[in-house]
Design an enzyme around this catalytic site. Structure first.
Site, short mmCIF file in Angstrom:
data_model
loop_
_atom_site.label_atom_id
_atom_site.label_comp_id
_atom_site.label_asym_id
_atom_site.label_seq_id
_atom_site.Cartn_x
_atom_site.Cartn_y
_atom_site.Cartn_z
N HIS A 173 61.39 18.80 35.10
CA HIS A 173 59.98 18.95 34.75
C HIS A 173 59.73 18.41 33.34
O HIS A 173 60.49 18.69 32.42
CB HIS A 173 59.56 20.43 34.80
N GLU A 211 62.78 24.10 30.86
CA GLU A 211 62.03 23.36 31.88
C GLU A 211 60.65 23.98 32.11
O GLU A 211 60.05 23.80 33.17
CB GLU A 211 62.82 23.33 33.18
N ARG A 270 59.44 32.66 42.10
CA ARG A 270 59.81 32.36 40.72
C ARG A 270 60.53 33.56 40.11
O ARG A 270 59.93 34.47 39.56
CB ARG A 270 58.56 31.98 39.94
N LYS A 297 63.58 16.79 43.17
CA LYS A 297 62.20 17.12 42.80
C LYS A 297 61.94 16.78 41.33
O LYS A 297 62.76 17.08 40.46
CB LYS A 297 61.95 18.62 43.01
#
Length: 253
Positions: free
Chosen positions: A144, A89, A46, A171
């Site tokens: 997300h 997000e 990340r 995703k």
């Protein structure tokens, strides 16, 4: 070309371990922990949590590249997914749109990442995808929703849009507020899986959605995020336990 491939197959979902280090010391510690992850696991770095980006943004991509080189040296046999999660997000940092593309380009150019994450709703998503592909690096397009679970049809549409945009993996992660929401995510996954030409990674977050992190493969999700340290999203489970559960499900087929 990347030195490793991110192998994704819904019949045997890959475990991806998040690396949430804020500085080089934590990076070393996270890499040591990740090295103990189950065999075949990948790692997600990340980048947005790394201090050069959280202390005001606009960091030179060279700082991220240097950290990536260090991480790759510590995890020579582990595929790495590099992710800069913007605040839009649910991430921890923000950078200008052009800087986002430059960062994706710089990380992909190293050849050290198996894939890069590109938020499909980012205003420069198309340029970022193209930048990664110029270096032969696959793109995980992502979306997300930390507040709710969209209707099944909307989830299917977003996954399809990611493929249309040129992503190599689609995703989506959503927040459930009921068991019906979890069913919606799994239903959407199965529907899209039947038509998709690229792998899918889908999950419901939080404790309510934990079942999707173990059983998602049966519906078409090719990977699951699990921890050996700090979690990067609500509901992530310990990697060893997830590996055991996946092995049990596989033997039951």
């Amino acid at each position: 070309m990347p030195r490793h491939q991110l192998r994704l197959d819904a019949s045997s979902p890959t475990i991806i371990v998040p690396i949430t280090a804020r500085d080089l010391t934590e990076l070393d510690q996270s890499a040591a922990a990740s090295a103990a992850a189950p065999a075949g696991a990948a790692a997600e770095w990340r980048v947005d949590l790394f201090t050069p980006f959280t202390d005001g943004g606009g960091a030179d991509p060279a700082q991220a590249v240097a950290a990536l080189e260090r991480l790759a040296g510590l995890l020579p046999d582990t595929p790495i997914l590099a992710t800069f999660r913007t605040t839009a997000e649910g991430g921890s940092a923000e950078i200008a749109a052009d800087s986002y593309v430059a960062l994706i380009d710089a990380l992909a150019a190293t050849g050290l990442v198996a894939a890069v994450d590109v938020e499909y709703r980012h205003p420069e998503a198309g340029r970022a995808i193209a930048a990664a592909h110029r270096h032969g690096v696959p793109v995980v397009a992502s979306n997300h929703d930390f507040d709710a679970t969209p209707p099944t049809e909307e989830i299917v549409a977003r996954l399809e849009a990611m493929e249309t945009a040129g992503a190599d993996v689609a995703k989506i992660a959503v927040m459930p507020h009921s068991a019906a929401d979890v069913v919606s995510l799994l239903d959407a996954t199965e529907r899209r899986y039947r038509r998709a030409r690229i792998p899918l990674i889908t999950m419901s977050m939080g404790a309510l959605g934990a079942v999707t992190r173990i059983g998602g493969g049966a519906f078409g999700s090719a990977a699951t995020f699990a921890t050996v340290g700090a979690a990067s999203a609500p509901g992530q489970l310990p990697a060893d336990g997830v590996r055991g559960a996946l092995d049990l499900l596989h033997r039951g087929r």
